[in-house]
Design a protein around this motif. Structure first.
Motif, PDB file in Angstrom:
ATOM      1  N   LEU A 159       0.829  -1.201   0.000  1.00  0.00           N
ATOM      2  CA  LEU A 159       0.000   0.000   0.000  1.00  0.00           C
ATOM      3  C   LEU A 159       0.861   1.247   0.000  1.00  0.00           C
ATOM      4  N   ILE A 160       0.371   2.279  -0.678  1.00  0.00           N
ATOM      5  CA  ILE A 160       1.079   3.553  -0.757  1.00  0.00           C
ATOM      6  C   ILE A 160       0.326   4.621   0.032  1.00  0.00           C
ATOM      7  N   GLN A 161      -0.965   4.651  -0.146  1.00  0.00           N
ATOM      8  CA  GLN A 161      -1.777   5.629   0.567  1.00  0.00           C
ATOM      9  C   GLN A 161      -3.216   5.138   0.671  1.00  0.00           C
ATOM     10  N   ALA A 162      -3.876   5.525   1.743  1.00  0.00           N
ATOM     11  CA  ALA A 162      -5.301   5.210   1.886  1.00  0.00           C
ATOM     12  C   ALA A 162      -6.024   6.427   2.450  1.00  0.00           C
ATOM     13  N   ARG A 163      -7.262   6.587   2.002  1.00  0.00           N
ATOM     14  CA  ARG A 163      -8.101   7.665   2.526  1.00  0.00           C
ATOM     15  C   ARG A 163      -9.417   7.065   2.971  1.00  0.00           C
ATOM     16  N   SER A 164      -9.704   7.213   4.246  1.00  0.00           N
ATOM     17  CA  SER A 164     -10.979   6.744   4.772  1.00  0.00           C
ATOM     18  C   SER A 164     -11.861   7.940   5.076  1.00  0.00           C
ATOM     19  N   THR A 165     -13.049   7.926   4.503  1.00  0.00           N
ATOM     20  CA  THR A 165     -13.976   9.044   4.640  1.00  0.00           C
ATOM     21  C   THR A 165     -15.237   8.598   5.375  1.00  0.00           C
ATOM     22  N   LEU A 166     -15.637   9.394   6.348  1.00  0.00           N
ATOM     23  CA  LEU A 166     -16.928   9.168   7.007  1.00  0.00           C
ATOM     24  C   LEU A 166     -17.834  10.353   6.705  1.00  0.00           C
ATOM     25  N   ASP A 167     -19.111  10.077   6.524  1.00  0.00           N
ATOM     26  CA  ASP A 167     -20.074  11.123   6.209  1.00  0.00           C
ATOM     27  C   ASP A 167     -20.785  11.572   7.487  1.00  0.00           C
ATOM     28  N   ALA A 168     -20.444  12.777   7.953  1.00  0.00           N
ATOM     29  CA  ALA A 168     -20.996  13.283   9.217  1.00  0.00           C
ATOM     30  C   ALA A 168     -22.507  13.447   9.145  1.00  0.00           C
ATOM     31  N   THR A 169     -22.982  13.891   8.005  1.00  0.00           N
ATOM     32  CA  THR A 169     -24.403  14.200   7.876  1.00  0.00           C
ATOM     33  C   THR A 169     -25.271  13.004   8.252  1.00  0.00           C
ATOM     34  N   HIS A 170     -24.876  11.847   7.753  1.00  0.00           N
ATOM     35  CA  HIS A 170     -25.704  10.666   8.006  1.00  0.00           C
ATOM     36  C   HIS A 170     -25.333   9.965   9.303  1.00  0.00           C
ATOM     37  N   LEU A 171     -24.050  10.045   9.673  1.00  0.00           N
ATOM     38  CA  LEU A 171     -23.629   9.370  10.911  1.00  0.00           C
ATOM     39  C   LEU A 171     -24.093  10.128  12.157  1.00  0.00           C
ATOM     40  N   ASP A 172     -24.465  11.407  11.985  1.00  0.00           N
ATOM     41  CA  ASP A 172     -24.992  12.192  13.105  1.00  0.00           C
ATOM     42  C   ASP A 172     -26.188  11.522  13.763  1.00  0.00           C
ATOM     43  N   TYR A 173     -26.926  10.764  12.986  1.00  0.00           N
ATOM     44  CA  TYR A 173     -28.162  10.165  13.500  1.00  0.00           C
ATOM     45  C   TYR A 173     -27.930   8.798  14.133  1.00  0.00           C
ATOM     46  N   THR A 174     -26.673   8.403  14.206  1.00  0.00           N
ATOM     47  CA  THR A 174     -26.381   7.074  14.743  1.00  0.00           C
ATOM     48  C   THR A 174     -25.705   7.197  16.110  1.00  0.00           C
ATOM     49  N   SER A 175     -25.479   6.073  16.727  1.00  0.00           N
ATOM     50  CA  SER A 175     -24.857   6.081  18.052  1.00  0.00           C
ATOM     51  C   SER A 175     -23.345   6.181  17.943  1.00  0.00           C
ATOM     52  N   ARG A 176     -22.741   6.568  19.059  1.00  0.00           N
ATOM     53  CA  ARG A 176     -21.281   6.648  19.104  1.00  0.00           C
ATOM     54  C   ARG A 176     -20.652   5.288  18.792  1.00  0.00           C
ATOM     55  N   GLN A 177     -21.247   4.219  19.316  1.00  0.00           N
ATOM     56  CA  GLN A 177     -20.720   2.873  19.072  1.00  0.00           C
ATOM     57  C   GLN A 177     -20.806   2.515  17.589  1.00  0.00           C
ATOM     58  N   PHE A 178     -21.947   2.848  16.987  1.00  0.00           N
ATOM     59  CA  PHE A 178     -22.105   2.522  15.568  1.00  0.00           C
ATOM     60  C   PHE A 178     -21.091   3.288  14.715  1.00  0.00           C
ATOM     61  N   ARG A 179     -20.900   4.574  15.034  1.00  0.00           N
ATOM     62  CA  ARG A 179     -19.928   5.381  14.272  1.00  0.00           C
ATOM     63  C   ARG A 179     -18.526   4.789  14.378  1.00  0.00           C
ATOM     64  N   THR A 180     -18.192   4.325  15.579  1.00  0.00           N
ATOM     65  CA  THR A 180     -16.863   3.724  15.770  1.00  0.00           C
ATOM     66  C   THR A 180     -16.734   2.447  14.950  1.00  0.00           C
ATOM     67  N   GLU A 181     -17.807   1.658  14.903  1.00  0.00           N
ATOM     68  CA  GLU A 181     -17.769   0.415  14.124  1.00  0.00           C
ATOM     69  C   GLU A 181     -17.640   0.693  12.624  1.00  0.00           C
ATOM     70  N   VAL A 182     -18.308   1.753  12.164  1.00  0.00           N
ATOM     71  CA  VAL A 182     -18.165   2.132  10.749  1.00  0.00           C
ATOM     72  C   VAL A 182     -16.717   2.586  10.484  1.00  0.00           C
ATOM     73  N   ALA A 183     -16.150   3.334  11.433  1.00  0.00           N
ATOM     74  CA  ALA A 183     -14.741   3.767  11.294  1.00  0.00           C
ATOM     75  C   ALA A 183     -13.813   2.561  11.299  1.00  0.00           C
ATOM     76  N   GLU A 184     -14.104   1.563  12.140  1.00  0.00           N
ATOM     77  CA  GLU A 184     -13.292   0.335  12.164  1.00  0.00           C
ATOM     78  C   GLU A 184     -13.374  -0.374  10.811  1.00  0.00           C
ATOM     79  N   HIS A 185     -14.571  -0.424  10.233  1.00  0.00           N
ATOM     80  CA  HIS A 185     -14.756  -1.044   8.917  1.00  0.00           C
ATOM     81  C   HIS A 185     -13.900  -0.333   7.871  1.00  0.00           C
ATOM     82  N   GLU A 186     -13.967   1.002   7.865  1.00  0.00           N
ATOM     83  CA  GLU A 186     -13.215   1.756   6.851  1.00  0.00           C
ATOM     84  C   GLU A 186     -11.706   1.626   7.056  1.00  0.00           C
ATOM     85  N   LEU A 187     -11.260   1.701   8.301  1.00  0.00           N
ATOM     86  CA  LEU A 187      -9.816   1.541   8.544  1.00  0.00           C
ATOM     87  C   LEU A 187      -9.383   0.107   8.254  1.00  0.00           C
ATOM     88  N   GLY A 188     -10.311  -0.847   8.380  1.00  0.00           N
ATOM     89  CA  GLY A 188     -10.015  -2.229   7.965  1.00  0.00           C
ATOM     90  C   GLY A 188      -9.654  -2.271   6.484  1.00  0.00           C
TER      91      GLY A 188
END
Ligand SMILES: [Zn+2]
Length: 229
Positions: A159-188
Motif C-alpha cells: 500500500l502507498i496511501q489510503a483515505r478513509s472518509t466518514l459522512d458526518a451528515t448521516h452518521l450524526d443520527y447514529t450512536s457513538r458505538q455505531f460510528r466507531t464500528e463504521v470507522a473500524e470497517h473503513e480503517l479495515g
C-alpha cells in the motif's frame, strides 16, 4: 528506481444507508453496492509518484498469506507501524476514528500512530459528503456512511496511501458505538482487508455493520501482517 509506478486506485467499500427506511428507534439498515461499483474512477491510474511512500512500496515484495479467516485485498502496508492523519474537525467523527485506531492497535497486528503532518501520513482519516442520488429499484435514495480509497503498488502488493472518509451528515443520527464500528470497517479497508461474506461474524461485512472487530478479524489482520499467534 523506476520512475513510473503503475498504480491502481481502488475505491473499496461502501456502506450505504437507505435513508427512507430508517425509523427513529433503530439503527439504519445499511446496504452497499458491489465492490468497485461506487468508484468515481475505478480505472487504472498511471502516476509519476516520487513520494517517500511510493518509493518505499516499490522496494520490497511482500509475503501475503493465501488463506485467511476473512478475505483480504491482497495488499498491505510494508511496515506494521502505520501513520494516520486526522483530517476532520467533526468531533463525533474524531471520536469514532480514535476509537477505531485503538481497536485495530489492540489486535497487536499493526501500530497506527497519529501524526500532525499530513505529508508523513499513510492513512488520511477525513470527513466528506458521500451522498448520492441513486435510486434503488424500490425507489428510495441511498447515501453512503463511509468509504475508503487506496493506492498500492501491484507488483509488490504494498500500500502507498489510503483515505478513509466518514459522512458526518448521516452518521450524526447514529450512536457513538455505531460510528466507531463504521470507522473500524473503513480503517479495515485502509489496512488491506476486503469485505467478508454476510454470514461471517466480522466488522468487514458489507451490509449492516453489526459488530466491531471480532476474533476472526483479529486473526486475519495478524496473518496479513505476519504476526504469529
Ligand atoms: Zn466496506
Amino acid at each position: 528506481m523506476r520512475q513510473l509506478l503503475f498504480l491502481l486506485l481502488g475505491f473499496l467499500s461502501g456502506i450505504a444507508v437507505s435513508v427512507a427506511a430508517v425509523s427513529a428507534d433503530e439503527l439504519p439498515t445499511v446496504s452497499t453496492p458491489s465492490a468497485f461499483s461506487t468508484s468515481n474512477d475505478g480505472g487504472q491510474v498511471f502516476t509519476d509518484d516520487n513520494s517517500p511512500q511510493a518509493m518505499r512500496a516499490a522496494k520490497r515484495h511482500l509475503y501475503l498469506p493465501t488463506k485467511t479467516p476473512t478475505p483480504t485485498e491482497g495488499v498491505r502496508w510494508p511496515t506494521r507501524n502505520v501513520k494516520i492523519y486526522m483530517d476532520t474537525n467533526d468531533h463525533a467523527l474524531q471520536v469514532a476514528f480514535r476509537g477505531a485506531v485503538r481497536a485495530w492497535n489492540k489486535t497487536g497486528a499493526v501500530h497506527l500512530k497519529w501524526v500532525r503532518n499530513e505529508d508523513q501520513a499513510d492513512i488520511i482519516a477525513r470527513d466528506g459528503s458521500l451522498s448520492n442520488n441513486d435510486s434503488t429499484p424500490v425507489g428510495y435514495s441511498t447515501a453512503q456512511l463511509g468509504s475508503t480509497s487506496t493506492q498500492y503498488n501491484p507488483d509488490t502488493h504494498s500500500l502507498i496511501q489510503a483515505r478513509s472518509t466518514l459522512d458526518a451528515t448521516h452518521l450524526d443520527y447514529t450512536s457513538r458505538q455505531f460510528r466507531t464500528e463504521v470507522a473500524e470497517h473503513e480503517l479495515g479497508h485502509a489496512l488491506g482487508l476486503a469485505h467478508a461474506p454476510e454470514y461471517m461474524h466480522s466488522v468487514m461485512i458489507p451490509r449492516n455493520v453489526k459488530t466491531g472487530i471480532t476474533k476472526l478479524d483479529r486473526r486475519t489482520i495478524r496473518q496479513l501482517y505476519n504476526v504469529t499467534e
